[in-house]
Scaffold this active site. Structure first.
Site, PDB file in Angstrom:
ATOM      1  N   VAL A   1      10.268  90.228  48.265  1.00 31.41           N
ATOM      2  CA  VAL A   1       9.810  91.517  48.409  1.00 31.41           C
ATOM      3  C   VAL A   1       9.529  92.357  47.365  1.00 31.41           C
ATOM      4  CG1 VAL A   1      11.387  92.108  50.487  1.00 31.41           C
ATOM      5  CG2 VAL A   1      12.582  91.853  48.003  1.00 31.41           C
ATOM      6  N   SER A   2       9.286  93.344  46.692  1.00 27.80           N
ATOM      7  CA  SER A   2       8.164  93.904  45.921  1.00 27.80           C
ATOM      8  C   SER A   2       9.421  94.172  44.863  1.00 27.80           C
ATOM      9  CB  SER A   2       7.692  94.591  45.754  1.00 27.80           C
ATOM     10  OG  SER A   2       5.800  94.172  46.628  1.00 27.80           O
TER      11      SER A   2
END
Length: 204
Positions: A9-10
Site C-alpha cells: 500500500v502506498s
C-alpha cells in the site's frame, strides 16, 4: 517450500486488508507501506521476500494486481524475470494467471503483463496531464485552492505528510539519501524533515 503473498500500500494510512482477504491460504505475508515508485528490491518487506527466495523457502508468490510490484513496466518485468530464474511462480489475482506453466515461463502471461503495464503508465501520465491542465484552468479563473508557490508548510504538516521518511530517520536510523529513496522524495525534502524533527525536540 511455501506459497506466500506480497502486499503493498502506498501510505501508512492505507489499509492493506482489501489485499489480504485470503490470508489463511499463505504460509507468510509480506506487507510494504511504501510508494510504488520505489524499486521492489529497495523495499523493506520485499527484501525479506527476496532473501527467503534465495534461501529456497518459497515456490509461489501471489499479488492482488501487477502494480503491487512496481509502477513502470521495466521494474515489473525485472521482478518477474528474477522470479522465473529462480523457478518462482507468480500468481496475479485480478487476472487469474500464473507466470509459469510447470517449470517454464508462461508466454501469454508476459504478453498480458506488458500490455497492462504500458496501459497503466499511459493512464498515470494522462491523469497527471489532466491534473496539470485543471490547475492551470483554476489559476486562470482565480479559483485555485492549492498551496501558493513559495508558501511553506508548518513543521507539523511536513512531518504528517512524510510519515515514512520520519519513521526511517527516527526508528530505522536510515541515512538522509536512503530515507529519501524509501520515502519517494528529494534529498532536500528529507533535510527539511530532519530540521523539523530537531525543532520539535527543541520545543518539547
Amino acid at each position: 517450500m511455501a506459497k506466500v503473498k506480497y502486499i503493498r500500500v502506498s501510505t501508512e494510512e492505507q489499509n492493506p486488508e482489501r489485499q489480504n482477504k485470503n490470508a489463511k491460504d499463505f504460509s507468510k505475508i509480506y506487507i510494504d507501506k511504501i510508494s510504488g515508485a520505489i524499486r521492489f528490491s529497495d523495499r523493506k518487506e520485499a527484501k525479506k521476500l527476496l532473501r527467503d527466495i534465495d534461501a529456497g523457502f518459497i515456490t509461489e508468490v501471489h499479488v492482488s494486481s501487477i502494480d503491487r510490484l512496481g509502477r513502470n513496466i521495466i521494474d515489473i518485468l525485472t521482478v518477474i524475470e528474477y522470479f522465473n530464474e529462480n523457478s518462482i511462480s507468480l500468481f496475479v489475482e485480478n487476472i487469474g494467471m500464473y507466470s509459469m506453466l510447470g517449470k517454464k515461463p508462461n508466454p501469454a502471461f508476459k504478453m498480458i503483463i506488458s500490455v497492462l503495464g504500458n496501459v497503466a503508465e499511459m493512464e498515470r501520465e494522462y491523469l497527471r496531464e489532466r491534473q496539470k491542465q485543471g490547475i492551470e484552468i483554476a489559476k486562470a479563473k482565480g479559483m485555485y485552492k492549492g498551496r501558493l508557490y513559495g508558501a511553506k508548510m508548518t513543521d507539523e504538516q511536513l512531518l504528517a505528510k512524510y510519515k515514512i521518511v520520519v519513521k526511517e530517520l527516527t526508528e530505522n536510523g536510515q541515512s538522509l539519501r536512503r530515507a529519501a529513496k524509501l520515502g519517494g522524495c528529494s534529498l532536500g525534502t528529507v533535510q527539511k524533515i530532519k530540521k523539523a524533527l530537531r525543532n520539535q525536540i527543541t520545543c518539547q
